[in-house]
Write a protein that holds these residues in place. Structure first.
Motif, mmCIF file in Angstrom:
data_model
loop_
_atom_site.group_PDB
_atom_site.id
_atom_site.type_symbol
_atom_site.label_atom_id
_atom_site.label_comp_id
_atom_site.label_asym_id
_atom_site.label_seq_id
_atom_site.Cartn_x
_atom_site.Cartn_y
_atom_site.Cartn_z
ATOM 1 N N ASP A 243 21.521 32.378 -27.500
ATOM 2 C CA ASP A 243 20.552 32.735 -26.476
ATOM 3 C C ASP A 243 20.948 34.029 -25.760
ATOM 4 O O ASP A 243 20.297 34.414 -24.782
ATOM 5 C CB ASP A 243 20.406 31.603 -25.453
ATOM 6 C CG ASP A 243 19.465 30.511 -25.920
ATOM 7 O OD1 ASP A 243 18.625 30.781 -26.797
ATOM 8 O OD2 ASP A 243 19.563 29.393 -25.397
ATOM 9 N N ASP A 244 22.008 34.660 -26.219
ATOM 10 C CA ASP A 244 22.458 35.899 -25.586
ATOM 11 C C ASP A 244 21.742 37.082 -26.243
ATOM 12 O O ASP A 244 21.877 37.308 -27.449
ATOM 13 C CB ASP A 244 23.967 36.050 -25.726
ATOM 14 C CG ASP A 244 24.506 37.177 -24.878
ATOM 15 O OD1 ASP A 244 25.037 36.898 -23.794
ATOM 16 O OD2 ASP A 244 24.365 38.355 -25.293
ATOM 17 N N GLN A 245 21.004 37.847 -25.456
ATOM 18 C CA GLN A 245 20.198 38.924 -26.015
ATOM 19 C C GLN A 245 21.052 40.076 -26.544
ATOM 20 O O GLN A 245 20.716 40.688 -27.565
ATOM 21 C CB GLN A 245 19.203 39.424 -24.973
ATOM 22 C CG GLN A 245 18.125 38.413 -24.647
ATOM 23 C CD GLN A 245 17.393 37.946 -25.907
ATOM 24 O OE1 GLN A 245 16.853 38.745 -26.654
ATOM 25 N NE2 GLN A 245 17.408 36.632 -26.146
ATOM 26 N N VAL A 246 22.143 40.387 -25.864
ATOM 27 C CA VAL A 246 23.021 41.457 -26.349
ATOM 28 C C VAL A 246 23.637 41.063 -27.686
ATOM 29 O O VAL A 246 23.650 41.846 -28.647
ATOM 30 C CB VAL A 246 24.111 41.786 -25.317
ATOM 31 C CG1 VAL A 246 25.125 42.761 -25.892
ATOM 32 C CG2 VAL A 246 23.480 42.362 -24.053
ATOM 33 N N ALA A 247 24.135 39.845 -27.759
ATOM 34 C CA ALA A 247 24.700 39.373 -29.028
ATOM 35 C C ALA A 247 23.633 39.338 -30.118
ATOM 36 O O ALA A 247 23.894 39.717 -31.263
ATOM 37 C CB ALA A 247 25.312 37.985 -28.839
ATOM 38 N N ALA A 248 22.429 38.896 -29.775
ATOM 39 C CA ALA A 248 21.357 38.808 -30.761
ATOM 40 C C ALA A 248 21.055 40.171 -31.358
ATOM 41 O O ALA A 248 20.955 40.329 -32.588
ATOM 42 C CB ALA A 248 20.111 38.206 -30.130
ATOM 43 N N VAL A 249 20.914 41.175 -30.521
ATOM 44 C CA VAL A 249 20.593 42.518 -31.003
ATOM 45 C C VAL A 249 21.738 43.094 -31.832
ATOM 46 O O VAL A 249 21.537 43.655 -32.921
ATOM 47 C CB VAL A 249 20.258 43.442 -29.816
ATOM 48 C CG1 VAL A 249 20.151 44.892 -30.272
ATOM 49 C CG2 VAL A 249 18.953 43.001 -29.165
ATOM 50 N N THR A 250 22.958 42.940 -31.336
ATOM 51 C CA THR A 250 24.119 43.509 -32.027
ATOM 52 C C THR A 250 24.338 42.852 -33.386
ATOM 53 O O THR A 250 24.551 43.537 -34.403
ATOM 54 C CB THR A 250 25.378 43.352 -31.161
ATOM 55 O OG1 THR A 250 25.171 44.021 -29.913
ATOM 56 C CG2 THR A 250 26.595 43.936 -31.856
ATOM 57 N N LEU A 251 24.284 41.534 -33.440
ATOM 58 C CA LEU A 251 24.575 40.829 -34.679
ATOM 59 C C LEU A 251 23.426 40.953 -35.679
ATOM 60 O O LEU A 251 23.659 41.008 -36.891
ATOM 61 C CB LEU A 251 24.904 39.367 -34.382
ATOM 62 C CG LEU A 251 26.119 39.184 -33.446
ATOM 63 C CD1 LEU A 251 26.357 37.712 -33.153
ATOM 64 C CD2 LEU A 251 27.371 39.834 -34.020
ATOM 65 N N ALA A 252 22.199 41.048 -35.188
ATOM 66 C CA ALA A 252 21.069 41.302 -36.088
ATOM 67 C C ALA A 252 21.209 42.679 -36.741
ATOM 68 O O ALA A 252 20.888 42.856 -37.924
ATOM 69 C CB ALA A 252 19.752 41.196 -35.335
ATOM 70 N N ALA A 253 21.694 43.657 -35.979
ATOM 71 C CA ALA A 253 21.883 44.996 -36.534
ATOM 72 C C ALA A 253 22.927 45.014 -37.650
ATOM 73 O O ALA A 253 22.879 45.868 -38.541
ATOM 74 C CB ALA A 253 22.272 45.964 -35.422
ATOM 75 N N LEU A 254 23.841 44.064 -37.603
ATOM 76 C CA LEU A 254 24.853 43.951 -38.665
ATOM 77 C C LEU A 254 24.314 43.244 -39.902
ATOM 78 O O LEU A 254 24.955 43.265 -40.953
ATOM 79 C CB LEU A 254 26.075 43.198 -38.142
ATOM 80 C CG LEU A 254 26.867 43.889 -37.024
ATOM 81 C CD1 LEU A 254 27.969 42.967 -36.525
ATOM 82 C CD2 LEU A 254 27.449 45.212 -37.519
ATOM 83 N N GLY A 255 23.160 42.581 -39.776
ATOM 84 C CA GLY A 255 22.558 41.903 -40.921
ATOM 85 C C GLY A 255 22.371 40.420 -40.772
ATOM 86 O O GLY A 255 21.900 39.753 -41.701
ATOM 87 N N ALA A 256 22.728 39.866 -39.609
ATOM 88 C CA ALA A 256 22.551 38.429 -39.385
ATOM 89 C C ALA A 256 21.096 38.124 -39.045
ATOM 90 O O ALA A 256 20.388 38.957 -38.470
ATOM 91 C CB ALA A 256 23.449 37.952 -38.258
ATOM 92 N N LEU A 257 20.656 36.922 -39.408
ATOM 93 C CA LEU A 257 19.400 36.376 -38.920
ATOM 94 C C LEU A 257 19.714 35.644 -37.620
ATOM 95 O O LEU A 257 20.700 34.914 -37.545
ATOM 96 C CB LEU A 257 18.806 35.409 -39.933
ATOM 97 C CG LEU A 257 18.591 35.964 -41.343
ATOM 98 C CD1 LEU A 257 18.198 34.849 -42.294
ATOM 99 C CD2 LEU A 257 17.542 37.053 -41.327
ATOM 100 N N LEU B 8 34.952 41.439 -25.530
ATOM 101 C CA LEU B 8 35.868 40.915 -26.536
ATOM 102 C C LEU B 8 35.191 39.820 -27.365
ATOM 103 O O LEU B 8 35.317 39.795 -28.590
ATOM 104 C CB LEU B 8 37.133 40.373 -25.864
ATOM 105 C CG LEU B 8 38.176 39.753 -26.790
ATOM 106 C CD1 LEU B 8 38.662 40.757 -27.835
ATOM 107 C CD2 LEU B 8 39.362 39.213 -25.985
ATOM 108 N N ALA B 9 34.476 38.922 -26.712
ATOM 109 C CA ALA B 9 33.792 37.855 -27.449
ATOM 110 C C ALA B 9 32.808 38.428 -28.454
ATOM 111 O O ALA B 9 32.703 37.944 -29.596
ATOM 112 C CB ALA B 9 33.074 36.926 -26.468
ATOM 113 N N LEU B 10 32.089 39.474 -28.062
ATOM 114 C CA LEU B 10 31.131 40.094 -28.982
ATOM 115 C C LEU B 10 31.849 40.800 -30.124
ATOM 116 O O LEU B 10 31.382 40.759 -31.274
ATOM 117 C CB LEU B 10 30.243 41.070 -28.222
ATOM 118 C CG LEU B 10 29.150 41.747 -29.054
ATOM 119 C CD1 LEU B 10 28.249 40.724 -29.736
ATOM 120 C CD2 LEU B 10 28.327 42.697 -28.180
#
Length: 217
Positions: free
Chosen positions: A59-73, A33-35
């Motif tokens: 520092d969360d790797q799952v969040a980093a990968v998911t949000l980067a895929a959406l276009g975030a740095l 839910l947080a993601l």
């Protein structure tokens, strides 16, 4: 300031530690839910015509990968000293690369955010050195913005509305931006956001969780 004038910073906790007040509702799906909340927030921010980029500090790797895929740095939370330290770190990263842009800190749990509402708030913020938007509860803050060259002093946490005002930031008393004010910390908040209209990642999960929850939770 022109259009596409803002770097928007979003701090995202390690997902296993995020949204503790939703544990009773979400159970083992709390991290999911947080993601979802963060993903819908990132997508809405990137849809704003006032935003040049989104910088996620996590520092969360799952969040980093998911949000980067959406276009975030994505930058790591090197200070690891809480929300405001993470935001200052992200602001330093952005200022070093895009000094002509304004810097805005935004809550990562705004699943009903509309891009046009954020654009409106950021354009209003551009008239002041620092400005903020209070949350729906009236004592917190969902958006804190500093114009280029202005000192960036985020003061998120308990009673952040009063602290931001005491620090000289101007409160933007804009009407008609409920999604920008509706952060989600409790089941009641999630219900309120659902009434406004959730983003595509949060909506199906929230509907499922809320349908199974007792009304009082």
């Amino acid at each position: 300031m022109t259009d596409k004038a803002w770097s928007v910073l979003m701090p995202v906790k390690v997902l296993a530690e995020a949204k503790s007040r939703l544990a009773g509702l979400a159970g083992p799906r709390r991290a999911e839910l947080a993601l979802a909340l963060a993903s819908d927030t990132v997508s809405a921010v990137l849809g704003s015509d006032a935003v040049a980029r989104v910088v996620v500090i996590t520092d969360d790797q799952v969040a980093a990968v998911t949000l980067a895929a959406l276009g975030a740095l994505v930058v790591p939370d090197e200070p690891r000293a809480g929300l405001n330290a993470a935001l200052r770190h992200g602001a330093a990263y952005a200022a070093a690369r895009w000094p002509a842009s304004g810097t805005a800190a935004l809550s990562a749990d705004l699943p009903a955010l509309k891009p046009a509402d954020l654009s409106r708030a950021l354009r209003a913020a551009a008239a002041w050195p620092t400005a903020f938007v209070a949350d729906a509860a009236g004592d917190g803050t969902t958006l804190y913005a500093a114009a280029p060259g202005a000192a960036f002093r985020p003061a998120f946490g308990l009673a952040s509305r009063a602290r931001h005002a005491a620090g000289g930031a101007v409160e933007l008393g804009l009407d008609g931006i409920p999604g920008l004010r509706r952060d989600v910390d409790t089941p009641s908040d999630l219900r309120g956001a659902a009434v406004l209209g959730l983003g595509p990642r949060s909506a199906p999960l929230a509907i499922e969780l809320l349908r199974c929850a007792p009304r009082g939770r």
